[in-house]
Design a protein around this motif. Sequence first.
Motif, mmCIF file in Angstrom:
data_model
loop_
_atom_site.group_PDB
_atom_site.id
_atom_site.type_symbol
_atom_site.label_atom_id
_atom_site.label_comp_id
_atom_site.label_asym_id
_atom_site.label_seq_id
_atom_site.Cartn_x
_atom_site.Cartn_y
_atom_site.Cartn_z
ATOM 1 N N ALA A 69 0.815 -1.211 0.000
ATOM 2 C CA ALA A 69 0.000 0.000 0.000
ATOM 3 C C ALA A 69 0.854 1.270 0.000
ATOM 4 O O ALA A 69 0.320 2.369 -0.089
ATOM 5 C CB ALA A 69 -0.918 0.007 1.217
ATOM 6 N N GLY A 70 2.166 1.137 0.106
ATOM 7 C CA GLY A 70 3.051 2.286 0.105
ATOM 8 C C GLY A 70 3.286 2.883 1.476
ATOM 9 O O GLY A 70 3.845 3.966 1.597
ATOM 10 N N VAL A 71 2.864 2.178 2.523
ATOM 11 C CA VAL A 71 3.043 2.652 3.889
ATOM 12 C C VAL A 71 4.410 2.188 4.397
ATOM 13 O O VAL A 71 4.735 1.006 4.295
ATOM 14 C CB VAL A 71 1.913 2.105 4.806
ATOM 15 C CG1 VAL A 71 2.116 2.548 6.236
ATOM 16 C CG2 VAL A 71 0.564 2.530 4.282
ATOM 17 N N PRO A 72 5.230 3.092 4.937
ATOM 18 C CA PRO A 72 6.537 2.661 5.450
ATOM 19 C C PRO A 72 6.381 1.823 6.721
ATOM 20 O O PRO A 72 5.578 2.128 7.592
ATOM 21 C CB PRO A 72 7.269 3.971 5.740
ATOM 22 C CG PRO A 72 6.212 4.990 5.882
ATOM 23 C CD PRO A 72 5.044 4.532 5.067
ATOM 24 N N ALA A 73 7.150 0.763 6.788
ATOM 25 C CA ALA A 73 7.119 -0.128 7.951
ATOM 26 C C ALA A 73 8.540 -0.605 8.230
ATOM 27 O O ALA A 73 9.378 -0.672 7.331
ATOM 28 C CB ALA A 73 6.201 -1.320 7.691
ATOM 29 N N LEU A 74 8.803 -0.927 9.474
ATOM 30 C CA LEU A 74 10.110 -1.463 9.848
ATOM 31 C C LEU A 74 10.166 -2.941 9.501
ATOM 32 O O LEU A 74 9.217 -3.678 9.729
ATOM 33 C CB LEU A 74 10.348 -1.285 11.342
ATOM 34 C CG LEU A 74 10.615 0.123 11.804
ATOM 35 C CD1 LEU A 74 10.762 0.162 13.314
ATOM 36 C CD2 LEU A 74 11.865 0.663 11.173
ATOM 37 N N VAL A 75 11.300 -3.352 8.976
ATOM 38 C CA VAL A 75 11.524 -4.740 8.602
ATOM 39 C C VAL A 75 12.842 -5.175 9.218
ATOM 40 O O VAL A 75 13.810 -4.418 9.238
ATOM 41 C CB VAL A 75 11.602 -4.903 7.069
ATOM 42 C CG1 VAL A 75 11.613 -6.362 6.683
ATOM 43 C CG2 VAL A 75 10.484 -4.181 6.379
ATOM 44 N N VAL A 76 12.882 -6.400 9.702
ATOM 45 C CA VAL A 76 14.115 -6.957 10.255
ATOM 46 C C VAL A 76 14.997 -7.415 9.103
ATOM 47 O O VAL A 76 14.562 -8.144 8.223
ATOM 48 C CB VAL A 76 13.806 -8.140 11.197
ATOM 49 C CG1 VAL A 76 15.087 -8.792 11.672
ATOM 50 C CG2 VAL A 76 12.980 -7.679 12.361
ATOM 51 N N ASP A 77 16.220 -6.966 9.103
ATOM 52 C CA ASP A 77 17.198 -7.346 8.093
ATOM 53 C C ASP A 77 18.077 -8.449 8.683
ATOM 54 O O ASP A 77 19.167 -8.186 9.195
ATOM 55 C CB ASP A 77 18.025 -6.120 7.700
ATOM 56 C CG ASP A 77 19.015 -6.419 6.590
ATOM 57 O OD1 ASP A 77 18.937 -7.508 5.998
ATOM 58 O OD2 ASP A 77 19.869 -5.562 6.329
ATOM 59 N N ALA A 78 17.593 -9.679 8.622
ATOM 60 C CA ALA A 78 18.300 -10.800 9.248
ATOM 61 C C ALA A 78 19.655 -11.053 8.577
ATOM 62 O O ALA A 78 20.626 -11.413 9.243
ATOM 63 C CB ALA A 78 17.442 -12.054 9.188
#
Length: 139
Positions: A69-78
């Motif tokens: 949807a184009g909403v920024p979200a935090l993602v874990v960069d494993a």
Amino acid sequence: MTSRMTRPVARRGRLSAAGPDVRLLPLSRRTPRTAKAVSGVGPVRTCVGCRATGPRSALLRVVVATDAAGVPALVVDAGRRMPGRGAWLHPDPGCLETAERRRALGRALRNAGLLDVSAVRRYVAEQQGMSGPGQIPAS
């Protein structure tokens, strides 16, 4: 004019006049001086939650990614290889809560808007659940 011609000009620079011990000093004030850092632990990062330093392998890298949807979200960069600015965090719920309360994740990632932290919270909870047999899993 004659004094300039008679005086030899050293082309080596100012360090040669300072003596041989000058090169043994640390490169900057921020260079770690502990024996642990010098022994080759590896890259040292700072947790945005508790502000403690630790080896890169012990901290969790978090980046901003946009969802469908184009909403920024935090993602874990494993894998610690995703593009973009990253923030480092201990895989501990206390550090995550402190970082949220201080709004440190948005500042570290240079993102002015609100960020969805649910993916990071799930990952940290899973890591706490798998941390060992003596620990109570988070639910």
